[in-house]
Design a protein around this motif. Structure first.
Motif, mmCIF file in Angstrom:
data_model
loop_
_atom_site.group_PDB
_atom_site.id
_atom_site.type_symbol
_atom_site.label_atom_id
_atom_site.label_comp_id
_atom_site.label_asym_id
_atom_site.label_seq_id
_atom_site.Cartn_x
_atom_site.Cartn_y
_atom_site.Cartn_z
ATOM 1 N N ASP A 169 76.403 10.867 90.181
ATOM 2 C CA ASP A 169 77.217 11.777 90.987
ATOM 3 C C ASP A 169 76.657 13.181 90.771
ATOM 4 O O ASP A 169 77.035 13.882 89.838
ATOM 5 N N ILE A 170 75.723 13.544 91.643
ATOM 6 C CA ILE A 170 74.999 14.803 91.448
ATOM 7 C C ILE A 170 74.859 15.508 92.784
ATOM 8 O O ILE A 170 74.711 14.862 93.810
ATOM 9 N N ILE A 171 74.927 16.841 92.759
ATOM 10 C CA ILE A 171 74.568 17.578 93.970
ATOM 11 C C ILE A 171 73.232 18.256 93.684
ATOM 12 O O ILE A 171 73.015 18.789 92.596
ATOM 13 N N LEU A 172 72.333 18.158 94.634
ATOM 14 C CA LEU A 172 70.981 18.677 94.419
ATOM 15 C C LEU A 172 70.712 19.890 95.290
ATOM 16 O O LEU A 172 70.950 19.862 96.498
ATOM 17 N N PHE A 173 70.224 20.932 94.653
ATOM 18 C CA PHE A 173 69.765 22.097 95.394
ATOM 19 C C PHE A 173 68.279 22.270 95.099
ATOM 20 O O PHE A 173 67.805 21.871 94.037
ATOM 21 N N ALA A 174 67.581 22.858 96.050
ATOM 22 C CA ALA A 174 66.153 23.098 95.821
ATOM 23 C C ALA A 174 65.751 24.374 96.524
ATOM 24 O O ALA A 174 66.450 24.852 97.416
ATOM 25 N N SER A 175 64.629 24.936 96.083
ATOM 26 C CA SER A 175 64.106 26.112 96.767
ATOM 27 C C SER A 175 62.645 25.891 97.074
ATOM 28 O O SER A 175 61.988 25.090 96.409
ATOM 29 N N ALA A 176 62.170 26.589 98.083
ATOM 30 C CA ALA A 176 60.756 26.495 98.430
ATOM 31 C C ALA A 176 60.344 27.701 99.243
ATOM 32 O O ALA A 176 61.176 28.333 99.902
ATOM 33 N N ASN A 177 59.060 28.011 99.166
ATOM 34 C CA ASN A 177 58.491 29.017 100.055
ATOM 35 C C ASN A 177 58.374 28.367 101.442
ATOM 36 O O ASN A 177 57.925 27.235 101.541
ATOM 37 N N GLY A 228 71.691 21.890 85.631
ATOM 38 C CA GLY A 228 70.325 21.679 85.158
ATOM 39 C C GLY A 228 69.362 22.213 86.197
ATOM 40 O O GLY A 228 69.655 22.197 87.393
ATOM 41 N N GLU A 229 68.217 22.739 85.741
ATOM 42 C CA GLU A 229 67.228 23.191 86.718
ATOM 43 C C GLU A 229 65.839 22.963 86.186
ATOM 44 O O GLU A 229 65.632 22.839 84.971
ATOM 45 N N LYS A 230 64.900 22.877 87.116
ATOM 46 C CA LYS A 230 63.517 22.653 86.709
ATOM 47 C C LYS A 230 62.613 23.330 87.727
ATOM 48 O O LYS A 230 62.837 23.227 88.930
ATOM 49 N N LEU A 231 61.618 24.043 87.206
ATOM 50 C CA LEU A 231 60.590 24.596 88.087
ATOM 51 C C LEU A 231 59.585 23.481 88.356
ATOM 52 O O LEU A 231 59.005 22.931 87.410
ATOM 53 N N ALA A 232 59.410 23.133 89.614
ATOM 54 C CA ALA A 232 58.490 22.046 89.947
ATOM 55 C C ALA A 232 57.052 22.470 89.697
ATOM 56 O O ALA A 232 56.658 23.577 90.040
ATOM 57 N N THR A 233 56.302 21.597 89.053
ATOM 58 C CA THR A 233 54.872 21.815 88.885
ATOM 59 C C THR A 233 54.212 20.456 89.086
ATOM 60 O O THR A 233 54.880 19.436 88.934
ATOM 61 N N PRO A 234 52.924 20.466 89.429
ATOM 62 C CA PRO A 234 52.286 19.174 89.710
ATOM 63 C C PRO A 234 52.208 18.266 88.475
ATOM 64 O O PRO A 234 52.022 17.063 88.601
ATOM 65 N N ILE A 248 75.296 19.859 88.716
ATOM 66 C CA ILE A 248 74.407 20.431 89.729
ATOM 67 C C ILE A 248 72.989 20.380 89.191
ATOM 68 O O ILE A 248 72.742 20.810 88.060
ATOM 69 N N PHE A 249 72.062 19.878 89.995
ATOM 70 C CA PHE A 249 70.664 19.945 89.567
ATOM 71 C C PHE A 249 69.837 20.686 90.614
ATOM 72 O O PHE A 249 69.925 20.409 91.803
ATOM 73 N N CYS A 250 69.039 21.641 90.136
ATOM 74 C CA CYS A 250 68.239 22.475 91.038
ATOM 75 C C CYS A 250 66.759 22.336 90.734
ATOM 76 O O CYS A 250 66.358 22.332 89.566
ATOM 77 N N ILE A 251 65.986 22.248 91.790
ATOM 78 C CA ILE A 251 64.531 22.202 91.627
ATOM 79 C C ILE A 251 63.936 23.407 92.346
ATOM 80 O O ILE A 251 64.101 23.573 93.555
ATOM 81 N N ASN A 252 63.285 24.270 91.575
ATOM 82 C CA ASN A 252 62.615 25.421 92.176
ATOM 83 C C ASN A 252 61.214 25.034 92.616
ATOM 84 O O ASN A 252 60.525 24.318 91.913
ATOM 85 N N GLU A 253 60.813 25.523 93.778
ATOM 86 C CA GLU A 253 59.484 25.237 94.344
ATOM 87 C C GLU A 253 59.260 23.744 94.532
ATOM 88 O O GLU A 253 58.253 23.182 94.092
ATOM 89 N N LEU A 254 60.171 23.126 95.222
ATOM 90 C CA LEU A 254 60.136 21.683 95.477
ATOM 91 C C LEU A 254 58.786 21.126 95.950
ATOM 92 O O LEU A 254 58.370 20.048 95.502
ATOM 93 N N PRO A 255 58.057 21.831 96.845
ATOM 94 C CA PRO A 255 56.803 21.244 97.334
ATOM 95 C C PRO A 255 55.748 21.027 96.245
ATOM 96 O O PRO A 255 54.784 20.293 96.475
ATOM 97 N N ASP A 256 55.938 21.629 95.073
ATOM 98 C CA ASP A 256 54.958 21.438 94.014
ATOM 99 C C ASP A 256 55.135 20.116 93.261
ATOM 100 O O ASP A 256 54.326 19.787 92.394
ATOM 101 N N LEU A 257 56.159 19.360 93.594
ATOM 102 C CA LEU A 257 56.299 18.024 92.986
ATOM 103 C C LEU A 257 55.323 17.066 93.658
ATOM 104 O O LEU A 257 55.120 17.121 94.864
#
Ligand code: ZN
Length: 467
Positions: free
Chosen positions: A218-226, A134-140, A180-189
């Motif tokens: 039972d999840i592994i979390l990945f994230a990305s950020a600038n 699963g993935e989600k682009l973080a937005t405010p 696996i759950f991924c959050i893109n642009e984590l700081p935008d949460l």
């Protein structure tokens, strides 16, 4: 392993001897086996073999969550998606469960009730690895409900206890349980969601509307950020930062060669429905060089970066202009030329941010990059002094017109007899092929011009080289 697909109930699964493992143990086991079997861990990821990939492998072997820090277009999301390859092909879950419950240790009330009532007869389903991502682009504007969950007011109204999980409407993360759950642009949460995420990762519980429900996912979390967003104060709550086991810095290709390999692999390709195409090595190098220069330009905002997508899209545009010309002129082979380069403005302009925004300047900046790139690449192939013969012919009054709309035959007619031209072309292209010849001639003339050996002037939408 014997065939599992026939297994349909918890009882059969037990007899089969299935032993569930945590997602981290599963990924670790599969990664180690891939390394042992010399399998490529991240197929299609170029230029990270000695930098990013060993760090990812260490993190997976350690069972750590990872935050990827990097500017735009450094394959961060792509790598996160490829993590799916480290999962088992299929795992058993309780059929119909919203959170992919482990058949031997169900968490949700519905599954626990089912097991209590039906025991070994409870049906299972096999979940494929693609369905465990699963993935989600973080937005405010992301709210708790989206990511973590909410309490279902209807179920509350039915008189259930609030601590009862039956009242929970699960968000995206619980629905990716055992995956696996991924959050893109984590700081935008928002901070609130970051706290929720931290509670889920660390405390294994969710707190909604003042109620606290234990949910040992039972999840592994990945994230990305600038990197700039990630390090700027207050964008990420400290406990969450601490929670990510590994922080891995991504980067752009370090060499022109890697940039070209990526362009050639990633550009959109079609069944061969038009003329054949041939991209001379120097033209691909010029495109890669434009991007490399852009990544060093003081006029361009480097904290947001210059994506690989600039190279890929420019390569596509360059090729397309050559194809378009070949179709219009009825030529057999499409070969990009220097006069095709102005068209890459369209595929560059939206992908870079100028330090000081000004659309007129933007176009000047790109022209400057193109000129510098052609000069750099030309000087890797030729020493201008050794092309004296060609220049000498221009001293005698010769002029040569070039245009992205001119036939290759015309180039042959107009330039094949220039002293030294055929030999110079031979160094980089087959001189027998008119389309490739035309491209090489333009490269040589433009290179001489940029080295201040020839003048260039525009006459009626054609470029004319002269002395
Ligand atoms: Zn369940």
């Amino acid at each position: 392993m014997p065939k599992k697909s026939g297994v349909k109930t918890i009882g059969e699964l037990k007899r089969f001897g299935y032993e569930p493992v945590s997602i981290r143990a599963e990924m670790r086991r599969n990664l180690i086996s891939m390394i042992q079997n010399k399998k490529e861990l991240f197929p299609g990821i170029i230029g990270y073999d000695d930098t990013v990939i060993p760090q990812i492998a260490n993190a997976i072997i350690s069972g750590q969550d990872i935050i990827f820090l990097g500017e735009r277009g450094q394959a961060k999301s792509r790598i996160m998606r490829l993590m799916v390859n480290l999962l088992d092909e299929k795992i058993p879950v309780i059929k119909g469960c919203e959170i992919n419950d482990n058949p031997f240790a169900p968490m949700c009330r519905q599954c626990r009730d089912k097991v209590a009532a039906q025991g070994d007869a409870v049906e299972i389903a096999w979940l494929s690895r693609q369905d465990r991502y699963g993935e989600k682009l973080a937005t405010p504007d992301i709210v708790m409900t989206d990511l973590i969950g909410d309490i279902d007011p209807i179920k509350v109204a039915e008189g259930r206890y609030l601590s009862d999980e039956l009242t929970i409407h699960y968000g995206l993360i619980p629905r990716t349980n055992r995956g696996i759950f991924c959050i893109n642009e984590l700081p935008d949460l928002t901070d609130r969601i970051q706290v929720g995420l931290f509670n889920l990762m660390e405390e294994k519980d969710i707190q909604i509307r003042g109620y606290r429900v234990r949910l040992p996912l039972d999840i592994i979390l990945f994230a990305s950020a600038n990197p700039e967003d990630y390090t700027s104060r207050g964008r990420i709550i400290t406990p969450l930062k601490d929670r990510y086991g590994s922080q891995i810095r991504t980067h752009y290709p370090k060499t022109i060669e890697d940039e070209i390999r990526i362009m050639k692999m990633e550009h959109r390709q079609f069944p061969n429905d038009g003329p054949d195409t041939y991209v001379p090595r120097y033209m691909a190098e010029i495109i890669a060089e434009v991007t490399h220069l852009a990544r060093k330009s003081i006029n361009i905002n480097q904290s947001s970066g210059v994506s690989l997508r600039v190279s890929i899209a420019n390569y596509e545009t360059l090729l397309s202009n050559a194809v378009r010309r070949a179709v219009i002129l009825g030529e057999r082979l499409a070969v990009p030329r220097i006069s095709d380069l102005p068209y890459i403005h369209a595929s560059t302009i939206g992908k870079i941010e100028l330090e000081n925004f000004d659309s007129v300047k933007e176009s000047r900046v790109i022209d400057g990059l193109i000129r510098q790139a052609v000069l750099n690449i030309f000087n890797r192939y030729y020493q201008p002094n050794k092309l004296k013969e060609i220049v000498a012919d221009f001293n005698g009054g010769l002029t040569v017109e070039v245009s992205d709309e001119m036939t290759a035959r015309l180039y042959l007619q107009n330039t094949a007899r220039i002293s030294g031209m055929a030999d110079a072309v031979k160094e980089i292209n087959s001189p027998e092929n008119p389309e490739a010849f035309a491209s090489a001639v333009e490269f040589i003339l433009e290179g001489l011009h940029l080295n201040k050996r020839l003048n260039k002037t525009e006459i009626e939408s054609k470029m004319v080289y002269l002395r």
